[in-house]
Design a protein around this motif. Structure first.
Motif, mmCIF file in Angstrom:
data_model
loop_
_atom_site.group_PDB
_atom_site.id
_atom_site.type_symbol
_atom_site.label_atom_id
_atom_site.label_comp_id
_atom_site.label_asym_id
_atom_site.label_seq_id
_atom_site.Cartn_x
_atom_site.Cartn_y
_atom_site.Cartn_z
ATOM 1 N N UNK A 33 -6.124 -5.646 34.213
ATOM 2 C CA UNK A 33 -7.226 -6.239 34.950
ATOM 3 C C UNK A 33 -8.527 -5.537 34.614
ATOM 4 N N UNK A 34 -9.589 -6.279 34.665
ATOM 5 C CA UNK A 34 -10.883 -5.672 34.396
ATOM 6 C C UNK A 34 -11.973 -6.234 35.282
ATOM 7 N N UNK A 35 -12.998 -5.429 35.471
ATOM 8 C CA UNK A 35 -14.216 -5.871 36.132
ATOM 9 C C UNK A 35 -15.361 -5.785 35.117
ATOM 10 N N UNK A 36 -16.142 -6.829 35.098
ATOM 11 C CA UNK A 36 -17.305 -6.924 34.232
ATOM 12 C C UNK A 36 -18.520 -7.256 35.092
ATOM 13 N N UNK A 37 -19.693 -7.063 34.548
ATOM 14 C CA UNK A 37 -20.897 -7.455 35.268
ATOM 15 C C UNK A 37 -21.930 -7.997 34.293
ATOM 16 N N UNK A 38 -22.779 -8.834 34.845
ATOM 17 C CA UNK A 38 -23.846 -9.414 34.043
ATOM 18 C C UNK A 38 -25.117 -9.441 34.874
ATOM 19 N N UNK A 39 -26.101 -8.689 34.414
ATOM 20 C CA UNK A 39 -27.400 -8.666 35.057
ATOM 21 C C UNK A 39 -28.282 -9.735 34.428
ATOM 22 N N UNK A 40 -29.312 -10.185 35.138
ATOM 23 C CA UNK A 40 -30.197 -11.222 34.578
ATOM 24 C C UNK A 40 -30.776 -10.807 33.233
ATOM 25 N N UNK A 41 -30.659 -11.703 32.279
ATOM 26 C CA UNK A 41 -31.215 -11.451 30.961
ATOM 27 C C UNK A 41 -30.402 -10.517 30.090
ATOM 28 N N UNK A 42 -29.239 -10.111 30.579
ATOM 29 C CA UNK A 42 -28.400 -9.190 29.807
ATOM 30 C C UNK A 42 -27.040 -9.797 29.532
ATOM 31 N N UNK A 43 -26.358 -9.219 28.571
ATOM 32 C CA UNK A 43 -25.023 -9.681 28.245
ATOM 33 C C UNK A 43 -24.012 -9.147 29.265
ATOM 34 N N UNK A 44 -22.922 -9.841 29.379
ATOM 35 C CA UNK A 44 -21.844 -9.376 30.246
ATOM 36 C C UNK A 44 -21.274 -8.092 29.659
ATOM 37 N N UNK A 45 -21.036 -7.109 30.514
ATOM 38 C CA UNK A 45 -20.517 -5.839 30.040
ATOM 39 C C UNK A 45 -19.291 -5.416 30.844
ATOM 40 N N UNK A 46 -18.427 -4.693 30.156
ATOM 41 C CA UNK A 46 -17.261 -4.095 30.792
ATOM 42 C C UNK A 46 -17.719 -3.022 31.770
ATOM 43 N N UNK A 47 -17.079 -2.974 32.928
ATOM 44 C CA UNK A 47 -17.361 -1.945 33.925
ATOM 45 C C UNK A 47 -16.148 -1.041 34.131
ATOM 46 N N UNK A 48 -14.997 -1.639 34.383
ATOM 47 C CA UNK A 48 -13.790 -0.854 34.668
ATOM 48 C C UNK A 48 -12.562 -1.685 34.348
ATOM 49 N N UNK A 49 -11.491 -1.004 33.998
ATOM 50 C CA UNK A 49 -10.250 -1.695 33.700
ATOM 51 C C UNK A 49 -9.060 -0.881 34.156
ATOM 52 N N UNK A 50 -7.967 -1.562 34.415
ATOM 53 C CA UNK A 50 -6.747 -0.901 34.844
ATOM 54 C C UNK A 50 -5.562 -1.568 34.154
ATOM 55 N N UNK A 51 -4.708 -0.718 33.645
ATOM 56 C CA UNK A 51 -3.541 -1.192 32.906
ATOM 57 C C UNK A 51 -2.470 -1.667 33.868
ATOM 58 N N UNK A 52 -1.562 -2.488 33.374
ATOM 59 C CA UNK A 52 -0.345 -2.793 34.133
ATOM 60 C C UNK A 52 0.632 -1.640 33.932
ATOM 61 N N UNK A 53 1.308 -1.133 34.981
ATOM 62 C CA UNK A 53 1.217 -1.522 36.386
ATOM 63 C C UNK A 53 0.189 -0.738 37.198
#
Length: 124
Positions: A33-53
Motif C-alpha cells: 500500500x502507498x500514500x501519494x500526494x499532489x499539490x496544485x501545479x505539481x506532480x503526484x509524489x510518493x509519500x509513504x509505503x508499506x509492504x505486505x503484510x
C-alpha cells in the motif's frame, strides 16, 4: 479492488491528522500500500509505503519522523498518521495498492489501484 480514502481536513501547522484507506471488493493481501500526494501545479509524489503484510515501510525524507504508515489487514485498511503538519504538506492525498511490492510503489506512480483523493490543507 476499490479504495476509499478519508480523513483529510483543514488544520493548523503543528496539528495532526490520520488518513484511512479502506479496500472493498477484494482482500488487500498480498498488496503493498502507498500514500501519494499532489499539490496544485505539481506532480503526484510518493509519500509513504508499506509492504505486505506490514513488516517494511518507506517514506520520503520530508515526512520521516512525522508521518507513520500502518495497515490493519483484518480490516482491509491502511492508515497514514500525520503529525506536526506543515503548510508544505498541503495537497490532495491518494492511497494506492499494488501487488508488485514496496519497491514499485516507491519508484512509480503507475499503480494497479487508486483511491480517490482526500484534501489536506495546513494553514500557517
Amino acid at each position: 479492488v476499490q479504495l476509499q480514502a478519508s480523513g483529510g481536513g483543514l488544520v493548523q501547522a503543528g496539528d495532526s491528522l490520520r488518513l484511512s484507506c479502506v479496500a472493498s471488493g477484494r482482500m488487500l493481501s498480498p498488496y503493498s500500500m502507498g500514500w501519494f500526494r499532489q499539490a496544485p501545479g505539481k506532480e503526484r509524489e510518493f509519500v509513504a509505503g508499506i509492504h505486505w503484510p506490514g513488516d517494511s515501510t518507506d517514506y520520503i525524507d520530508s515526512v520521516k519522523g512525522r508521518f507513520t504508515i500502518s495497515r490493519d489487514n483484518a480490516k482491509n485498511t491502511a492508515y497514514l498518521q500525520m503529525n506536526n503538519l506543515k503548510p508544505e504538506d498541503t495537497a490532495v492525498y491518494f492511497c494506492a495498492a499494488d501487488s508488485r511490492g514496496l519497491g514499485h510503489i516507491r519508484r512509480s506512480t503507475t499503480m494497479q489501484y487508486w483511491g480517490q483523493g482526500t484534501q489536506v490543507t495546513v494553514s500557517s
